[in-house]
Every structure is written in C-alpha cells, then in structure tokens.
Design an enzyme around this catalytic site. Sequence first.
Site, PDB file in Angstrom:
ATOM      1  N   ARG A 150      -7.525  -1.497   9.934  1.00 39.55           N
ATOM      2  CA  ARG A 150      -8.187  -2.798   9.994  1.00 39.55           C
ATOM      3  C   ARG A 150      -7.834  -3.539  11.281  1.00 39.55           C
ATOM      4  O   ARG A 150      -8.658  -4.190  11.886  1.00 39.55           O
ATOM      5  CB  ARG A 150      -7.760  -3.628   8.779  1.00 39.55           C
ATOM      6  CG  ARG A 150      -8.953  -4.277   8.127  1.00 39.55           C
ATOM      7  CD  ARG A 150      -8.636  -4.847   6.784  1.00 39.55           C
ATOM      8  NE  ARG A 150      -9.004  -3.954   5.714  1.00 39.55           N
ATOM      9  CZ  ARG A 150      -8.352  -3.829   4.571  1.00 39.55           C
ATOM     10  NH1 ARG A 150      -7.264  -4.531   4.353  1.00 39.55           N
ATOM     11  NH2 ARG A 150      -8.770  -3.006   3.644  1.00 39.55           N
ATOM     12  N   ASP A 162       1.145   0.638  11.969  1.00 36.36           N
ATOM     13  CA  ASP A 162       0.987  -0.673  12.616  1.00 36.36           C
ATOM     14  C   ASP A 162       2.263  -1.498  12.582  1.00 36.36           C
ATOM     15  O   ASP A 162       2.219  -2.722  12.530  1.00 36.36           O
ATOM     16  CB  ASP A 162      -0.162  -1.450  11.941  1.00 36.36           C
ATOM     17  CG  ASP A 162       0.057  -1.620  10.446  1.00 36.36           C
ATOM     18  OD1 ASP A 162       0.984  -0.996   9.900  1.00 36.36           O
ATOM     19  OD2 ASP A 162      -0.701  -2.387   9.830  1.00 36.36           O
ATOM     20  N   GLY A 211       0.837  -1.211   0.000  1.00 32.66           N
ATOM     21  CA  GLY A 211       0.000   0.000   0.000  1.00 32.66           C
ATOM     22  C   GLY A 211       0.862   1.247   0.000  1.00 32.66           C
ATOM     23  O   GLY A 211       1.864   1.293   0.697  1.00 32.66           O
ATOM     24  N   THR A 252       3.570   3.305   5.670  1.00 32.75           N
ATOM     25  CA  THR A 252       2.160   2.913   5.727  1.00 32.75           C
ATOM     26  C   THR A 252       1.420   3.930   6.578  1.00 32.75           C
ATOM     27  O   THR A 252       1.980   4.453   7.539  1.00 32.75           O
ATOM     28  CB  THR A 252       1.966   1.488   6.321  1.00 32.75           C
ATOM     29  OG1 THR A 252       0.641   1.380   6.839  1.00 32.75           O
ATOM     30  CG2 THR A 252       2.919   1.202   7.460  1.00 32.75           C
ATOM     31  N   ARG A 309       1.272  -4.980  -5.714  1.00 34.22           N
ATOM     32  CA  ARG A 309       1.293  -6.232  -4.969  1.00 34.22           C
ATOM     33  C   ARG A 309       1.717  -7.280  -5.988  1.00 34.22           C
ATOM     34  O   ARG A 309       1.370  -7.196  -7.161  1.00 34.22           O
ATOM     35  CB  ARG A 309      -0.073  -6.505  -4.362  1.00 34.22           C
ATOM     36  CG  ARG A 309      -0.449  -5.402  -3.347  1.00 34.22           C
ATOM     37  CD  ARG A 309      -1.353  -5.892  -2.240  1.00 34.22           C
ATOM     38  NE  ARG A 309      -1.136  -5.110  -1.025  1.00 34.22           N
ATOM     39  CZ  ARG A 309      -1.808  -3.977  -0.727  1.00 34.22           C
ATOM     40  NH1 ARG A 309      -2.717  -3.506  -1.542  1.00 34.22           N
ATOM     41  NH2 ARG A 309      -1.555  -3.328   0.403  1.00 34.22           N
ATOM     42  N   ASP A 322       4.480  -4.406   6.467  1.00 32.85           N
ATOM     43  CA  ASP A 322       5.064  -5.663   6.962  1.00 32.85           C
ATOM     44  C   ASP A 322       5.068  -6.785   5.918  1.00 32.85           C
ATOM     45  O   ASP A 322       5.945  -7.637   5.942  1.00 32.85           O
ATOM     46  CB  ASP A 322       4.441  -6.101   8.294  1.00 32.85           C
ATOM     47  CG  ASP A 322       2.954  -6.305   8.203  1.00 32.85           C
ATOM     48  OD1 ASP A 322       2.372  -6.033   7.139  1.00 32.85           O
ATOM     49  OD2 ASP A 322       2.365  -6.740   9.220  1.00 32.85           O
ATOM     50  N   ASP A 362      -1.121   3.331   8.469  1.00 32.04           N
ATOM     51  CA  ASP A 362      -1.778   2.741   9.652  1.00 32.04           C
ATOM     52  C   ASP A 362      -0.948   2.799  10.937  1.00 32.04           C
ATOM     53  O   ASP A 362      -1.475   2.578  12.019  1.00 32.04           O
ATOM     54  CB  ASP A 362      -2.128   1.274   9.380  1.00 32.04           C
ATOM     55  CG  ASP A 362      -3.217   1.142   8.333  1.00 32.04           C
ATOM     56  OD1 ASP A 362      -4.027   2.074   8.231  1.00 32.04           O
ATOM     57  OD2 ASP A 362      -3.241   0.129   7.629  1.00 32.04           O
TER      58      ASP A 362
END
Length: 328
Positions: A176, A134, A15, A130, A76, A107, A132
């Site tokens: 998410r 995360d 992403g 990213t 991807r 990741d 997020d």
Amino acid sequence: MASEIKKIGVLTSGGDSPGMNAAIRSVVRTCAYMKVDCVGIYRGYQGMIEGDFKPMDARSVNNIINKGGTILKSARCDGFRTPEGRKRAYEQLRAEGIDAFVVIGGDGSFTGAMVFNQEYHFPIIGIPGTIDNDIFGTSNTVGFDTAMNTVVEVIDKIRDTASSHNRLFFVEVMGRDVGHIALNTGVGAGAEEILIPEANRGLERLLESLKRSKKSGKSSSIVVVAEGDKIGKSVFELKEYVEEHLPIYDVRVSVLGHMQRGGAPSCYDRVLASRMGVKAVESLLEGQTNFMVGVQNNKIILTPISKAIKGHTKIDKELIRVSEIMTT
Ligand code: ADP
C-alpha cells in the site's frame, strides 16, 4: 549480575506473515536454552488483555518451522489503544508472572509495545513480521522473501496463459505504501512494466512502453502494479484505459490478494526468523528494551523501536534502473 527476567511472553500481532511460526519457535527454544520460562500469548494484544496465555517449552513448537500463519493466532485489538485496555493487559501479565515480552508484527504492533513500555516500564523487544518489508532498521522483514517467491511463481503461471493468447495482464500485488514486492517480483518475473508508489512515471509513459513492447514482437506483457501505486487509477481502470487507447491489446487483470501472505516460509525467512528470535531473547536477558531486531548486511542488529516506527524504508534505486534496462 543475574537477569531479573525469569519469564518471557511471546505474541504475534497485526497482519500475519510466513515465518512468524519460525520466530515463535526460536523465541521459545532460546528461552528453554537460557533456562527462562516462556509463555505464548494468543491473539495478539487481545489475548494479552484477556489473559489468553499458555506456557510453552521446547516441545511446544515441534514441527511448526515449515508452517505458514501463526500458531499463536494474530488479531487487531482496539482495546490496547486505550489506557484502560493496556492497564488490564499489564495486570494480566503481572498475574501470570511475565517480566518481558517479544512482539512479532509490524509497525502498529511496535507502536503499541512502545506506548505500553512508556506507561509501565515493561521490557519489550520487537521482531519485524510483515510481507511488505516496510520497516525501517532492517533490510528484510520476516515473510518478505516468501511473499516474493509466491508472487513470482504465480506471475510465471500467468505468463504461460498470457503468452498463449497474446494478452496483457495487470497483476496487482500487495504494497500500500511501498513497492518492494512489486519491484522485486517485477524484475524477478520479467515484467514489462512495474508501477510502484515511489515512482509515478505517468500514464503516457505506460502507453508508450506498451506500444514499444508490442512493436518489438513480444507475445505477452505483464505489468506488475503495487496496491498503492500513484498513477491515479486502479488496476481495473488501467485495463479500461489501455483498452481504450491501445485496442490492439486484449487486457486482463489479476489481483493476487491474501494468497501472498500464506504458504510455507522460504528457507531464507526460516533462518532469518531463527536468528532474530535468538537475538530478541538474549537482548532482553541482557537488560535491553525498546528495540527492534533487524538484519543489515547479513548482521543481526538492534534499532530503537521508536526509530523503526518513524523511519521509512527506501526503494532500491539501483533496482529501478535494472528494471528499466531489462524492459528494453
Ligand atoms: P501491524 O502490526 O501489522 O502494523 P496494526 O497496525 O493493525 O498491525 O497494529 C496491530 C495492533 O497494535 C493494533 O490492533 C493495536 O492493538 C496495536 N496498536 C497499534 N497502534 C497502537 C497505538 N498507537 N497504541 C496502542 N496500540 C496500538
């Protein structure tokens, strides 16, 4: 001893996030400064497998620090998940004379790089890109700050219309598995409630809180909901649920979606990406491999990439407490 690394590849994968261009620029310019060659690898691991390479020098990255997205494109790539795909990628890298690469991504991209390193002992370093936030081993990923600013700006606008009509808005934001964007923007935009995957406090509590909010005379209510919250209902189901149980509310839903990934990177993300790019190249030239560059307490540090992949980021409990106090 002089470094054995003479040519470094750089790619963006998975992403995209705002600030990836600033990270590419930093990697390219640090290579130029250190007098090693740099090659842009287009479309993530797909371009690596296909040999979609372009030599880059300091001037190749003019005027990109302020641009969202990634000039190298991202993708991807299922082929890289297979030994045959990775073999092809290795052959392409060798044919181009690339000795190491910096991967900017999340990741999944780091897992791919780690597997590749295990198979071919190919030096790799990751930069976390990213929105997020995360990734374990860094308090901030490149893009998180920009995404938060984008979301807060939008919620402020939603608030204007919400308060003109005495409306309740459920605003769904990305996240998410983690609620960092939701929690921070919820606090930053003064949301009445924040629903995150890490703290499911149930539907009853949500209704109670909305009732209280109405009683206290608030003219609008915003509930920020992380995509992956665990309350058990989508934002649209939440709207129906609240309308059924609290008919006093006129409820609307806004799903922010991909706009959260776009836009010019914030100053913070540009600076962070610049610092991380320098560290990534310097580390490779010092013989370090299999690390992710991160930031902790405003210091740029390295974390073994295996830990970055396996570890979990923790939600800021103190900020949850602050959010509870602020919604009084
Ligand atoms: P992100 O990096 O944002 O988490 P993905 O999870 O989609 O994004 O991963 C990006 C790419 O990394 C995948 O398309 C694939 O090419 C590669 N990748 C992910 N996991 C693996 C794996 N276990 N083995 C090899 N390559 C992987």
